[in-house]
Design a protein around this motif. Structure first.
Motif, mmCIF file in Angstrom:
data_model
loop_
_atom_site.group_PDB
_atom_site.id
_atom_site.type_symbol
_atom_site.label_atom_id
_atom_site.label_comp_id
_atom_site.label_asym_id
_atom_site.label_seq_id
_atom_site.Cartn_x
_atom_site.Cartn_y
_atom_site.Cartn_z
ATOM 1 N N PRO A 42 0.847 -1.204 0.000
ATOM 2 C CA PRO A 42 0.000 0.000 0.000
ATOM 3 C C PRO A 42 0.886 1.259 0.000
ATOM 4 C CG PRO A 42 0.029 -1.000 2.160
ATOM 5 C CD PRO A 42 0.739 -1.970 1.279
ATOM 6 N N PRO A 43 0.331 2.295 -0.457
ATOM 7 C CA PRO A 43 1.129 3.548 -0.481
ATOM 8 C C PRO A 43 1.393 4.033 0.934
ATOM 9 C CG PRO A 43 -1.154 3.950 -1.114
ATOM 10 C CD PRO A 43 -1.057 2.474 -1.016
ATOM 11 N N LEU A 44 2.429 4.777 1.063
ATOM 12 C CA LEU A 44 2.796 5.347 2.367
ATOM 13 C C LEU A 44 1.814 6.428 2.739
ATOM 14 C CD1 LEU A 44 6.680 5.638 1.895
ATOM 15 C CD2 LEU A 44 5.403 3.877 3.123
ATOM 16 N N GLN A 45 1.481 6.396 4.057
ATOM 17 C CA GLN A 45 0.575 7.398 4.584
ATOM 18 C C GLN A 45 1.340 8.327 5.503
ATOM 19 O OE1 GLN A 45 -2.615 7.700 3.724
ATOM 20 N NE2 GLN A 45 -2.512 5.860 2.373
ATOM 21 N N PRO A 46 1.037 9.585 5.518
ATOM 22 C CA PRO A 46 1.742 10.507 6.440
ATOM 23 C C PRO A 46 1.359 10.233 7.887
ATOM 24 C CG PRO A 46 -0.033 11.620 5.241
ATOM 25 C CD PRO A 46 0.037 10.257 4.656
ATOM 26 N N GLN A 47 2.321 10.346 8.767
ATOM 27 C CA GLN A 47 2.113 10.104 10.170
ATOM 28 C C GLN A 47 2.504 11.320 10.982
ATOM 29 O OE1 GLN A 47 4.243 6.576 11.324
ATOM 30 N NE2 GLN A 47 3.168 5.260 9.832
#
Length: 492
Positions: free
Chosen positions: A483-488
């Protein structure tokens, strides 16, 4: 073609140059073939005849008018005589009016004239009182210096010449023939008086008359040269136009025995042309005649050098015609008429001046009447040359070989002509090759276009493009990708 036939339009017998009356003097086309003396006699006779005819006509018309008036008015015919009396008085005054001559100046009545007439004589006309030119001043001083050697006769000559100049300044309405008659009468009577004074010494009389002519004609030049009462200017333009139209006439057509390739001959031709052109710049008829004489002597020299023998009269006239055609002298007819009218007649009737002047008049008359037969041409060719539609064929260089013993400059000219002739032939060959190359290129291009078109017709191109789709439409393993990276967000 014989030499005789070639000269049939140019040859003039020497007897034709003499007066038609057979007096032994030279004639002149301007005097209808008469000499000066015979022409004046014929002119006076014709003038008296015309006056008598005018009188007879006037009297006849008056008688007819009186008869018609008497028949209609009866006793009132007497008043009709009044108009005729006025006409008769006018004709009587005209008939008794004589041209002022030196007889009047030398007569005792001129010395006992009234104070009123003396005052009128001393009052110069506006044309005479204007500021004289430098040449006029110089001629006047020279004339006075010359007359000082004659002492008392010199003073009388100067007095009469000044009076004549002033009287001529008042004669604005006279025709050219009447002006000429005044001047010629003055010459004649002055010469007669001088001849009696010098006890028959014609040489001294001629010397004095030359100075008298120079003084008079320098002072009167602007009044008597090409006067407005004549058509001299119209004749000048006609002759100039005629000579320009004959620019194509060559030295061979006129049978001129002159070789201009010889430097000395060419120099004499140029000098002759210069002299005949210079004639227009002179004021005195004797000086104009001197220009014609110098021109003629240069012509004789050119002929003598070319033929290595003395020139004949048959050679001189065609060459003079050629010189006039090349020079196209300004105001040629005006100068001829001026010399004819106001020159001392003894110069035109005898001597080399009269001979050369008569030949010049014949040359101008020949140019005015020149036709195809005179040049041994067909009428068609003559008309084409005159209209400018064609010109005589240029002689090839081979037909004009360099003269033996010519100058190096002429040899170089002929060498250059030969080189130019060779270059002209080479240029024609190069142009012909260029035209062939241009035709070959056009044919090659047309052939290539035809071949390409034939191939396209036999094998048409079928170009099929794939349908448009997404970039990853063929990727079947998309589900295995992380899955694409999500901002944290980090607390800190």
């Amino acid at each position: 073609m014989s030499q005789k036939s070639e000269r049939r339009g140019i040859h003039v017998d020497q007897s034709e140059l003499l007066c038609k009356k057979g007096c032994g003097y030279y004639g002149n086309p301007a005097w209808q073939g008469f000499c000066s003396k015979c022409w004046r006699e014929e002119y006076q006779r014709a003038r008296q005849k015309q006056i008598q005819e005018d009188w007879a006509l006037a009297e006849r018309l008056q008688r007819e008018e009186e008869a018609a008036y008497a028949s209609s008015q009866g006793a009132q015919s007497q008043p009709s005589l009044a108009p005729f009396s006025k006409f008769e008085e006018k004709k009587s005054n005209e008939k008794t009016r004589k041209v002022t001559t030196v007889k009047k100046f030398f007569s005792p009545s001129s010395r006992t004239a009234s104070k009123k007439e003396s005052q009128e004589t001393k009052t110069p006309s506006p044309s005479i009182s204007r500021q004289a030119s430098m040449e006029t001043d110089r001629v006047s001083r020279d004339f006075i210096d010359f007359l000082k050697g004659l002492q008392k006769p010199g003073r009388e000559i100067h007095k009469q010449c000044r009076a004549f100049v002033e009287s001529m300044g008042n004669k604005k309405d006279l025709s050219a023939e009447e002006l000429s008659e005044c001047v010629q009468d003055f010459y004649q009577n002055m010469a007669d008086r001088l001849l009696s004074h010098f006890k028959g010494s014609t040489e001294r009389v001629e010397r004095v008359m030359d100075q008298v002519e120079k003084y008079l004609m320098t002072r009167l030049y602007k009044n008597v040269f090409c006067p407005e009462t004549t058509d001299d200017e119209k004749k000048d333009l006609a002759v100039q136009k005629r000579i320009r139209a004959l620019h194509w006439v060559t030295i061979q057509m006129l049978c001129v025995p002159v070789n201009e390739d010889i430097p000395e001959v060419s120099d004499n031709v140029v000098k002759a042309i210069t002299d005949v052109i210079e004639m227009d710049s002179k004021r005195v008829p004797r000086d104009k005649l001197a220009c014609i004489t110098r021109c003629s002597k240069h012509i004789f020299n050119a002929i003598k050098i070319t033929k290595s023998e003395p020139a004949s009269a048959d050679d001189f006239l065609p060459t003079l015609i050629y010189i006039v055609l090349k020079a196209n002298p300004p105001r040629l007819q005006s100068n001829i008429q001026y010399i004819t009218r106001f020159c001392n007649p003894s110069r035109l009737m005898t001597g080399e001046d009269g001979y050369y002047f008569t030949n010049l008049c014949c040359a101008v008359a020949f140019i005015e009447k020149l036709d195809a037969q005179s040049l041994n041409l067909s009428p068609e060719d003559f008309e084409r040359y005159m209209s400018g539609q064609a010109s005589p064929r240029r002689q090839e260089p081979e037909a004009w070989p360099p003269p033996a013993g010519g100058s190096p400059a002429l040899a170089q000219v002929y060498q250059s002509l030969e080189l130019l002739s060779g270059l002209g032939a080479r240029q024609e060959r190069v142009l012909e090759g260029a035209r062939r190359l241009e035709g070959d290129l056009i044919d090659w291009r047309a052939g290539v276009e035809r071949e390409v078109q034939d191939i396209l017709d036999r094998h048409p191109l079928d170009l099929r493009l794939p349908p448009a789709s997404a970039i990853d439409s063929d990727n079947v393993e998309n589900d295995r990708l992380p899955p694409p990276l999500q901002p944290q967000v980090f607390a800190g």
